[in-house]
Write a protein that holds these residues in place. Sequence first.
Motif, PDB file in Angstrom:
ATOM      1  N   LEU A 494      20.303 -10.409  33.121  1.00 51.57           N
ATOM      2  CA  LEU A 494      21.252  -9.297  33.119  1.00 51.57           C
ATOM      3  C   LEU A 494      22.475  -9.663  33.962  1.00 51.57           C
ATOM      4  CD1 LEU A 494      18.733  -6.353  33.672  1.00 51.57           C
ATOM      5  CD2 LEU A 494      19.687  -7.169  31.498  1.00 51.57           C
ATOM      6  N   THR A 495      23.550  -8.953  33.748  1.00 53.06           N
ATOM      7  CA  THR A 495      24.788  -9.228  34.486  1.00 53.06           C
ATOM      8  C   THR A 495      24.932  -8.238  35.629  1.00 53.06           C
ATOM      9  OG1 THR A 495      25.877 -10.050  32.484  1.00 53.06           O
ATOM     10  CG2 THR A 495      27.296  -9.408  34.323  1.00 53.06           C
ATOM     11  N   LYS A 496      24.918  -8.774  36.839  1.00 56.42           N
ATOM     12  CA  LYS A 496      25.113  -7.899  38.004  1.00 56.42           C
ATOM     13  C   LYS A 496      26.615  -7.681  38.207  1.00 56.42           C
ATOM     14  CE  LYS A 496      22.756  -8.605  41.884  1.00 56.42           C
ATOM     15  NZ  LYS A 496      22.404  -9.173  43.218  1.00 56.42           N
ATOM     16  N   LYS A 497      26.986  -6.430  38.485  1.00 55.43           N
ATOM     17  CA  LYS A 497      28.379  -6.089  38.747  1.00 55.43           C
ATOM     18  C   LYS A 497      28.504  -5.563  40.167  1.00 55.43           C
ATOM     19  CE  LYS A 497      28.847  -5.012  33.856  1.00 55.43           C
ATOM     20  NZ  LYS A 497      29.104  -3.985  32.820  1.00 55.43           N
ATOM     21  N   TYR A 498      29.764  -5.552  40.661  1.00 50.27           N
ATOM     22  CA  TYR A 498      29.979  -5.226  42.063  1.00 50.27           C
ATOM     23  C   TYR A 498      31.051  -4.151  42.222  1.00 50.27           C
ATOM     24  CZ  TYR A 498      27.457  -9.614  42.671  1.00 50.27           C
ATOM     25  OH  TYR A 498      26.514 -10.602  42.617  1.00 50.27           O
ATOM     26  N   GLY A 499      30.792  -3.250  43.134  1.00 44.41           N
ATOM     27  CA  GLY A 499      31.799  -2.274  43.548  1.00 44.41           C
ATOM     28  C   GLY A 499      32.013  -2.455  45.036  1.00 44.41           C
ATOM     29  N   ARG A 500      33.119  -3.075  45.394  1.00 43.78           N
ATOM     30  CA  ARG A 500      33.343  -3.424  46.803  1.00 43.78           C
ATOM     31  C   ARG A 500      34.416  -2.521  47.418  1.00 43.78           C
ATOM     32  NH1 ARG A 500      32.726  -8.829  44.543  1.00 43.78           N
ATOM     33  NH2 ARG A 500      30.809  -9.790  45.354  1.00 43.78           N
ATOM     34  N   ASN A 501      34.242  -2.268  48.709  1.00 46.20           N
ATOM     35  CA  ASN A 501      35.216  -1.501  49.486  1.00 46.20           C
ATOM     36  C   ASN A 501      35.505  -0.142  48.850  1.00 46.20           C
ATOM     37  OD1 ASN A 501      36.921  -1.205  51.740  1.00 46.20           O
ATOM     38  ND2 ASN A 501      38.707  -1.818  50.547  1.00 46.20           N
ATOM     39  N   LEU A 502      34.457   0.547  48.427  1.00 42.55           N
ATOM     40  CA  LEU A 502      34.633   1.873  47.836  1.00 42.55           C
ATOM     41  C   LEU A 502      34.978   2.877  48.939  1.00 42.55           C
ATOM     42  CD1 LEU A 502      31.569   2.012  45.399  1.00 42.55           C
ATOM     43  CD2 LEU A 502      33.920   1.328  44.888  1.00 42.55           C
TER      44      LEU A 502
END
Length: 697
Positions: A494-502
């Motif tokens: 699977l493709t891991k995605k990132y949400g940074r500095n929210l």
Amino acid sequence: MATLERIRSKGGVLVAVLIGLALLAFILTDLLSSGSSIFRRSQMMVAEIEGQSISIQEFQSRVSEMEEYAKLNSGQSSLDAEMINRLRDQAWNQMVNEILLNAKYEAVGISVSPAELLDMVTGPQAHPMIQQLFTNPQTGIFDKQQVIRFLKSKQYDPTANFYWNFVEDQLINERLYEKYSTLFQKGLYVTNQWINSEAKARSQSVDFNFVIKRLTSVPDDQVSVTEKEIKAYYNDHKETFKQTASRDIEYITFDVEPTDEDRENTRQTVLDMKKDFSSPDIDPVQFVKFNSDIPFNSNYFKPEALEPEIRDFVTSASEGDVYGPYFENNTYKLTRLVDVAQLPDSVRARHILLRNNPQNPDEAEQLADSLMNLLKNGADFAELARQYSEDPGSAINGGELGWFRQGQMVQPFNDACFFGKKGDIVKVETNFGWHIIHIIDKGRATTKYQLATLGREVTYSSKTYQDVYSRATRFAALNNTVEKFNQAIEEQNLTKKYGRNLQKNDRFVGNLESPRELVKWAFKADIGELSPIFEFGDQFVIAVLSNITEEGYMPLDAVRNRIERQLMNEKKKEILIKQFKEQKASQSSLEEIANALEGELHSATDVTFNTFQVTGAGTEPALVGLALYSPVNEISEPVAGNNGVYMVEVTNKKETEVDTELIKNQLKSSLFQKISYQLLPEIREKAEIIDNRSNFY
């Protein structure tokens, strides 16, 4: 009084105790109930600005006002989610600014009087917003009488009254801020010393040679930085390490997409409708309106404007023939030839618009009939348009619309012009009102085709939706720890995605659709916690909170490497400056110094105070300053820049005349612009603002 005395004397201590207990119970009850009330009030607080609390009801009332104003301005009955979010941000900024600035205005005694406000809306120099709202459409000139009539009548129209109060508030706030910022502008002064210094800097340009010894030429192991130095630097520069609260997440998505089975089912559905769509007994336009995902387009098209396969179909088909199913833009389609006509590409016309009056529905049509009779009897169309038309854009030009292509006008207007004859004067009703149209001219007619296209977009079925949801649910149930989460992602490719500095008020995470709930979850979760399954658009999302950054100062460990690198560079500069000075004492030319230091020797020409980059050095203000202020034909002292240490020898200086008055005005303008752009941000930066919007939106 006597009774009270008897109680006191006979009841003695017992009465005192009972009264004391009653008072205690009363106080406790009041405290508990008020505590509950205080707790509720704090829960409903959306913000605290310089100690002033703003409730969610108060804030939402402001948002609702802005929404109503936006609807009135746009003519829309509803607003989309994106617009509402923008209005919330505007309402927030407006409330913060008002609270902070009103205190400033009161402190210095600034206000806007009723007479001043009246002058802003009816005076000879009316505010541009008022001029725009009350410009005479026929003359294009601001009409003061329109404003006065509106002000007199608005009390009878709640909508007009609301609109005006909103505009009035904007005018007052703008004028108050203008006065306040002007106080600062009046307190600024450009000194002669500053002007002369600037003039000298601008009047000079230099040619020079320079040696650069880059910081990278000093190995890292030649300098050392102690823990004490790092801590001292951190404490001395702590303000530069401020941070806002933020969160980092990692997440995966399970996308709900149509399967091959869904595509085939859609194709079969369209194929099943072909028999009915081909029937001569059905109205193809109505059939499309009721059964198609694609709206009916009533335009007539040239063959060359159509896709090749449809072009081949229409040029050989008869009216009523159907082509398809065919696949285009993720949609299965059927196209039926509805009509063939000889039509021009464009038409030139003029019109008189008479808008319908809801209180008297027949008034506009009756006036249109009267004007038609006048025109039949030879009246001048242009004069009648200027006198009666309620389309200000064309009325001033005698109703002239110029040339327009098919589809540019609303359908009844379009059909009247393209199917009418050159020279005809016709009456037609649209959603704008009644039009009297004069067809002035028409382009050359060519063969055009009207088509009815029935389309069904390929979408996922409920079965597909349930299958994907089941996969997401199974993944969440089996992989409920960070370790299992990451291991499963790797094993299942699977493709891991990132949400940074929210940030806590963010509304966007990657390409997710409206993921506000995910951001709110991130600010309540603990590190390593897995989220519930979120559904955003056509995606199911499972996330894990990977990092928490609290508001305040970055911890020393987080910036240690950055500080260490900065201190190492400063020590490298000291080493290089010492080497430059030693070589200057023993060498007679810049070239010899460069050779002895194994540095780079470069030349630069026509460098001025405004030079941004120097070839061979990059962005180095220190180098530019050194060259401009060094004597000609003398080797300078070394100076440290961003990338290394420099030494220069100026070979030529040129002087040009500069306009000191122009420089003075430019410096003043620059100062005034700083006030315009920095005053309010500075006030907000220094204010105590607690923002709890993320608890509600």
